[in-house]
Design an enzyme around this catalytic site. Structure first.
Site, PDB file in Angstrom:
ATOM      1  N   ASP A  31      30.620  51.168-124.615  1.00  0.00           N
ATOM      2  CA  ASP A  31      29.604  50.125-124.759  1.00  0.00           C
ATOM      3  C   ASP A  31      30.147  49.029-125.674  1.00  0.00           C
ATOM      4  O   ASP A  31      30.780  49.305-126.699  1.00  0.00           O
ATOM      5  CB  ASP A  31      28.316  50.718-125.341  1.00  0.00           C
ATOM      6  CG  ASP A  31      27.124  49.798-125.149  1.00  0.00           C
ATOM      7  OD1 ASP A  31      26.218  50.149-124.368  1.00  0.00           O
ATOM      8  OD2 ASP A  31      27.086  48.716-125.784  1.00  0.00           O
ATOM      9  N   ASN A  86      17.922  54.452-119.813  1.00  0.00           N
ATOM     10  CA  ASN A  86      16.833  53.488-119.937  1.00  0.00           C
ATOM     11  C   ASN A  86      16.500  52.957-118.549  1.00  0.00           C
ATOM     12  O   ASN A  86      17.413  52.556-117.810  1.00  0.00           O
ATOM     13  CB  ASN A  86      17.240  52.344-120.869  1.00  0.00           C
ATOM     14  CG  ASN A  86      17.489  52.807-122.289  1.00  0.00           C
ATOM     15  OD1 ASN A  86      16.858  53.741-122.770  1.00  0.00           O
ATOM     16  ND2 ASN A  86      18.429  52.164-122.970  1.00  0.00           N
ATOM     17  N   GLN A  93      15.601  48.873-120.301  1.00  0.00           N
ATOM     18  CA  GLN A  93      16.819  48.602-119.533  1.00  0.00           C
ATOM     19  C   GLN A  93      17.102  47.104-119.532  1.00  0.00           C
ATOM     20  O   GLN A  93      16.226  46.298-119.194  1.00  0.00           O
ATOM     21  CB  GLN A  93      16.648  49.106-118.089  1.00  0.00           C
ATOM     22  CG  GLN A  93      17.893  48.903-117.237  1.00  0.00           C
ATOM     23  CD  GLN A  93      17.750  49.481-115.830  1.00  0.00           C
ATOM     24  OE1 GLN A  93      16.704  50.008-115.452  1.00  0.00           O
ATOM     25  NE2 GLN A  93      18.802  49.363-115.048  1.00  0.00           N
ATOM     26  N   HIS A  99      22.859  53.121-115.468  1.00  0.00           N
ATOM     27  CA  HIS A  99      23.906  53.593-116.376  1.00  0.00           C
ATOM     28  C   HIS A  99      23.357  54.666-117.291  1.00  0.00           C
ATOM     29  O   HIS A  99      22.194  54.613-117.706  1.00  0.00           O
ATOM     30  CB  HIS A  99      24.486  52.439-117.204  1.00  0.00           C
ATOM     31  CG  HIS A  99      23.470  51.559-117.840  1.00  0.00           C
ATOM     32  ND1 HIS A  99      22.768  50.599-117.135  1.00  0.00           N
ATOM     33  CD2 HIS A  99      22.988  51.500-119.104  1.00  0.00           C
ATOM     34  CE1 HIS A  99      21.922  49.989-117.936  1.00  0.00           C
ATOM     35  NE2 HIS A  99      22.024  50.525-119.146  1.00  0.00           N
TER      36      HIS A  99
END
Ligand code: AMP
Length: 113
Positions: A31, A86, A93, A99
């Site tokens: 990330d 999420n 999200q 993801h």
């Protein structure tokens, strides 16, 4: 035709990412704004906007298996980690390509905010 989404562009290699693992149907990359010492995203190569839109049970299984493998590879399998998906607005999200977040390397609080 609309432009491919951000994570489709990462999956195709058009946008660079710190890829940590790859499988036939999915890939994992760090990330860009990590929320824990280990924060890796696992995505399917084929676009699906959210978890609601993944029709293939085998892709779902591949995503979860890769999240588990990433935790092992990153050294947090035994200490503990969290896998989060999420979904849509109330789920928080922000990128419309499904993801899995793999978070670990510190004690994570519960419940989430
Ligand atoms: P979510 O809010 O659940 O949709 O998560 C989207 C995640 O994507 C966030 O944690 C972002 O930090 C992450 N993100 C956005 N752009 C990138 C990028 N180019 N490379 C890696 N991670 C990204």
């Amino acid at each position: 035709m609309s432009a491919p989404c951000l994570f489709c562009r990462i999956a195709s290699g058009e946008i660079p990412a710190a890829i940590v693992a790859e499988r036939e149907s999915c890939l994992a990359f760090r990330d860009i704004a990590p929320q824990a010492p280990v924060h890796v995203l696992v995505i399917p190569r084929v676009h699906a906007s959210s978890l609601n839109d993944v029709s293939s049970p085998s892709v779902l299984a591949d995503l979860l298996a890769l999240a588990r493998d990433v935790a092992q590879q990153e050294g947090v399998a035994e200490s503990g980690y969290r896998v989060v998906v999420n979904t849509n607005d109330d789920g928080g999200q922000s990128v419309a390509h499904v993801h899995l977040h793999v978070l670990g390397g510190r004690a994570l609080r519960w419940p989430p905010g």
